[in-house]
Design a protein around this motif. Structure first.
Motif, short mmCIF file in Angstrom:
data_model
loop_
_atom_site.label_atom_id
_atom_site.label_comp_id
_atom_site.label_asym_id
_atom_site.label_seq_id
_atom_site.Cartn_x
_atom_site.Cartn_y
_atom_site.Cartn_z
N LYS A 60 1.10 -1.06 0.05
CA LYS A 60 -0.05 -0.26 -0.45
C LYS A 60 0.60 0.80 0.33
O LYS A 60 0.30 2.61 0.13
N ASN A 61 2.09 1.18 -0.05
CA ASN A 61 2.57 2.12 -0.35
C ASN A 61 3.26 3.14 -1.57
O ASN A 61 3.34 2.63 -1.80
N PRO A 62 2.63 4.15 -1.43
CA PRO A 62 2.27 4.74 -2.78
C PRO A 62 4.16 4.92 -3.46
O PRO A 62 3.38 5.50 -4.69
N LYS A 63 4.90 5.47 -2.68
CA LYS A 63 6.01 5.60 -2.81
C LYS A 63 6.43 4.77 -3.97
O LYS A 63 7.77 4.73 -5.05
N PHE A 64 6.20 3.20 -3.39
CA PHE A 64 6.59 2.28 -4.35
C PHE A 64 5.54 1.28 -5.27
O PHE A 64 6.26 0.64 -6.18
N PHE A 65 4.60 1.47 -4.68
CA PHE A 65 3.99 0.52 -5.83
C PHE A 65 2.33 1.66 -6.28
O PHE A 65 2.36 2.34 -5.12
N LYS A 66 2.32 0.72 -7.62
CA LYS A 66 0.32 2.22 -7.78
C LYS A 66 0.08 1.07 -7.70
O LYS A 66 0.06 -0.12 -8.24
N LYS A 67 -1.44 1.12 -8.15
CA LYS A 67 -2.52 0.63 -8.27
C LYS A 67 -2.69 0.88 -9.90
O LYS A 67 -3.33 1.90 -10.15
N ASP A 68 -3.83 -0.27 -10.90
CA ASP A 68 -4.14 -0.01 -12.11
C ASP A 68 -5.39 0.33 -11.51
O ASP A 68 -5.83 0.00 -11.23
N LYS A 69 -5.74 0.89 -13.07
CA LYS A 69 -7.57 0.56 -12.98
C LYS A 69 -7.42 -0.62 -13.45
O LYS A 69 -9.22 -1.48 -12.27
N GLN A 70 -7.55 -1.47 -13.98
CA GLN A 70 -7.98 -3.30 -13.41
C GLN A 70 -8.09 -3.61 -11.64
O GLN A 70 -8.09 -4.99 -11.30
N GLY A 71 -6.85 -3.02 -10.78
CA GLY A 71 -6.83 -3.28 -9.63
C GLY A 71 -5.48 -3.80 -9.33
O GLY A 71 -5.40 -4.41 -8.78
N LYS A 72 -5.01 -4.40 -10.09
CA LYS A 72 -3.58 -4.98 -10.40
C LYS A 72 -1.90 -3.98 -10.08
O LYS A 72 -2.92 -3.39 -9.92
N TYR A 73 -1.14 -4.47 -9.47
CA TYR A 73 -0.26 -3.36 -8.89
C TYR A 73 0.62 -3.27 -9.18
O TYR A 73 1.13 -4.48 -10.09
N LEU A 74 1.86 -2.51 -9.28
CA LEU A 74 3.04 -2.24 -10.77
C LEU A 74 3.95 -1.41 -9.81
O LEU A 74 3.25 0.07 -8.67
N ALA A 75 5.22 -1.39 -9.95
CA ALA A 75 6.32 -1.46 -9.21
C ALA A 75 6.58 -0.07 -9.43
O ALA A 75 6.32 0.48 -10.75
N SER A 76 6.76 1.40 -8.83
CA SER A 76 6.60 2.41 -8.99
C SER A 76 7.85 3.19 -10.34
O SER A 76 9.01 1.73 -9.49
#
Length: 187
Positions: free
Chosen positions: A171-187
């Motif tokens: 859940k740390n936004p500095k390192f991970f982001k959520k896309d429109k499908q609800g999947k996590y990506l590395a920032s």
């Protein structure tokens, strides 16, 4: 053809020697001669747990707590807490092992990976070093965008941590982001 980390049973070592000499296997007298050749070799030796390897290898020429810990973990076959490792060294090798010393040696050696609170595994088993956030990043880079549940199951195979530890890092936004499908990506 052996590396420093290779340890083989006596039977496997004899078969490897006979194969290298291009001799037939199965002849008991030939295998006994090969065993004797192994025993007089200056380049090969037997570890304290009865496995064969290079005489210069730290697994055969055991010198300290870290080498004994390696043999204990290898024989156990699964991650262990450093207190269990120290107790196993004392019981298997009849050698005093202070738990604090054992822990310090496990931390310093690249052959070991911390996979939980005080729990160590061998690097050769495929565990990657690093903190939980780095493990999540590696998993996402390797497999692409993943759902929260997919990340959680994959990280828990790599580390012995509570699910909440993984979720807090995810859940740390500095390192991970959520896309429109609800999947996590590395920032």
């Amino acid at each position: 053809t052996l590396s420093d980390t290779d340890l083989l049973s006596e039977r496997d070592m004899i078969l490897r020697l006979l194969t290298a000499l291009k001799e037939p296997t199965g002849d008991s007298s030939l295998e006994e001669k090969a065993r004797r050749w192994l025993l007089i070799s200056k380049h090969l030796g037997v570890s304290p747990v009865g496995e064969w390897g290079l005489a210069k290898s730290p697994s055969v020429r055991v010198r300290g707590v870290r080498d004994y810990a390696f043999l204990v973990l290898r024989q156990q076959g699964s991650p262990m807490h450093f207190l269990e490792v120290a107790k196993s060294i004392e019981s298997l090798f009849d050698r005093r092992a202070n738990p604090a010393t054992c822990h310090n040696e496990l931390i310093k050696d690249a052959r070991f990976v911390l996979v939980g609170r005080g729990i160590y595994a061998l690097t050769e088993w495929g565990y990657t070093p690093g903190i939980v956030r780095e493990v999540i990043e590696n998993i996402i880079k390797e497999h692409g965008p993943l759902t929260e549940a997919e990340v959680l199951t994959r990280v828990l195979k790599e580390r012995y941590v509570k699910p909440n530890t993984v979720l807090v890092n995810l859940k740390n936004p500095k390192f991970f982001k959520k896309d429109k499908q609800g999947k996590y990506l590395a920032s």
